[in-house]
Design a protein around this motif. Structure first.
Motif, short mmCIF file in Angstrom:
data_model
loop_
_atom_site.label_atom_id
_atom_site.label_comp_id
_atom_site.label_asym_id
_atom_site.label_seq_id
_atom_site.Cartn_x
_atom_site.Cartn_y
_atom_site.Cartn_z
N TYR A 145 0.40 -0.95 -0.30
CA TYR A 145 0.14 0.23 0.57
C TYR A 145 0.46 1.49 -0.03
O TYR A 145 0.07 2.17 -0.05
CB TYR A 145 -0.89 -0.08 1.10
CG TYR A 145 -1.35 -0.85 1.17
CD1 TYR A 145 -2.43 -1.43 0.19
CD2 TYR A 145 -1.91 -2.09 2.56
CE1 TYR A 145 -3.66 -2.31 -0.10
CE2 TYR A 145 -2.71 -3.59 2.41
CZ TYR A 145 -3.91 -3.25 1.14
OH TYR A 145 -4.21 -4.69 0.87
N GLN A 146 1.99 1.12 0.28
CA GLN A 146 3.15 2.06 0.27
C GLN A 146 2.48 3.18 -0.65
O GLN A 146 2.73 4.16 -0.65
CB GLN A 146 4.54 2.57 -0.03
CG GLN A 146 4.37 1.70 1.97
CD GLN A 146 6.05 0.94 2.30
OE1 GLN A 146 6.85 0.69 1.45
NE2 GLN A 146 6.24 0.85 3.87
N PRO A 147 2.78 1.99 -2.52
CA PRO A 147 2.38 3.39 -4.00
C PRO A 147 1.58 3.69 -3.58
O PRO A 147 0.99 5.66 -3.70
CB PRO A 147 2.36 2.07 -4.78
CG PRO A 147 3.47 1.20 -4.13
CD PRO A 147 3.19 0.90 -2.91
N ILE A 148 0.22 3.80 -2.97
CA ILE A 148 -0.68 4.82 -3.11
C ILE A 148 -0.77 5.52 -1.89
O ILE A 148 -1.30 6.27 -1.72
CB ILE A 148 -2.00 2.97 -3.00
CG1 ILE A 148 -1.80 2.29 -4.11
CG2 ILE A 148 -3.23 3.97 -2.46
CD1 ILE A 148 -2.87 1.19 -3.85
N VAL A 149 0.28 5.39 -0.78
CA VAL A 149 0.27 6.31 -0.29
C VAL A 149 0.83 7.59 -0.80
O VAL A 149 0.63 8.76 -0.25
CB VAL A 149 0.90 5.84 1.06
CG1 VAL A 149 1.25 6.92 2.25
CG2 VAL A 149 -0.57 4.93 2.22
N GLU A 150 1.94 6.88 -1.27
CA GLU A 150 2.59 8.02 -2.11
C GLU A 150 1.93 8.26 -2.87
O GLU A 150 2.28 10.68 -3.48
CB GLU A 150 4.09 7.04 -2.57
CG GLU A 150 4.88 6.85 -0.99
CD GLU A 150 5.81 6.15 -1.83
OE1 GLU A 150 6.22 5.80 -3.34
OE2 GLU A 150 6.77 5.17 -0.90
N ALA A 151 0.85 8.44 -4.06
CA ALA A 151 -0.13 8.56 -5.10
C ALA A 151 -0.97 9.69 -3.73
O ALA A 151 -1.29 10.60 -5.23
CB ALA A 151 -0.57 7.94 -5.94
N LEU A 152 -0.81 9.78 -2.73
CA LEU A 152 -2.18 10.57 -2.69
C LEU A 152 -1.19 12.44 -2.16
O LEU A 152 -1.80 12.79 -1.88
CB LEU A 152 -2.76 9.88 -0.93
CG LEU A 152 -3.84 8.56 -1.40
CD1 LEU A 152 -3.48 8.17 0.18
CD2 LEU A 152 -4.80 8.83 -2.02
N ASP A 153 -0.17 12.41 -2.35
CA ASP A 153 0.54 13.37 -1.62
C ASP A 153 0.39 14.35 -2.20
O ASP A 153 0.48 13.89 -3.74
CB ASP A 153 2.15 13.26 -1.13
CG ASP A 153 1.87 11.95 0.23
OD1 ASP A 153 0.66 12.66 0.77
OD2 ASP A 153 2.81 11.83 0.41
#
Length: 153
Positions: A145-153
């Motif tokens: 889920y880290q890439p998705i969290v990074e895409a939220l920024d």
């Protein structure tokens, strides 16, 4: 004589063991979510592996998963997980659409709860139908889920 007793014992054991499957449901035939997310199965569509990804309560988030249209016509869904914003997602007939901010359709919003809890995700269709499901809210603790969290920024 010994072989007759053995054959009789085997026959009784076979009858007893066969009865177990008769009275117990076959669990491999039951529908269940085999992943972190949840599923929603309606009459004419299905949604799989639904998860809201966010870093915290009141923070930006995104719904991930997949929506499948089981009809012969395109369907449009109004999808929301924060009860404030909704995203229209068209899904072609007999097709699916991936919900993700990475390479699919983004369904953004603000997480109403902190990661680790459940939040209500709503699906409205053009036929005045409304469906809800309780989806987990996850953060970037798990590497997938880290890439998705990074895409939220």
């Amino acid at each position: 004589m010994k072989s007759i007793v053995s054959a009789g014992t085997a026959a009784v054991a076979a009858l007893v063991l066969a009865g177990c499957s008769y009275v117990n449901p076959i669990t491999t035939q039951q529908n269940y979510s085999a992943s972190d997310g949840v599923q929603l199965i309606a009459d004419d569509f299905e949604a799989f592996n639904l998860i809201v990804v966010s870093t915290g309560e009141g923070e930006p988030g995104a719904l991930i998963g997949r929506v499948y249209n089981d009809t012969d016509e395109e369907m449009e869904f109004e999808i929301s997980f924060d009860a404030e914003t909704s995203t229209t997602v068209p899904v072609p007939a007999r097709s699916s659409v991936e919900l993700t901010p990475l390479d699919g359709v983004e369904v953004p919003g603000t997480s109403p709860v902190m990661p680790g809890l459940l939040t209500e995700v709503g699906f409205a269709t053009g036929a005045n139908a409304f469906y809800t499901v309780q989806a987990p809210v996850m953060d970037g603790t798990l590497s997938e889920y880290q890439p998705i969290v990074e895409a939220l920024d």
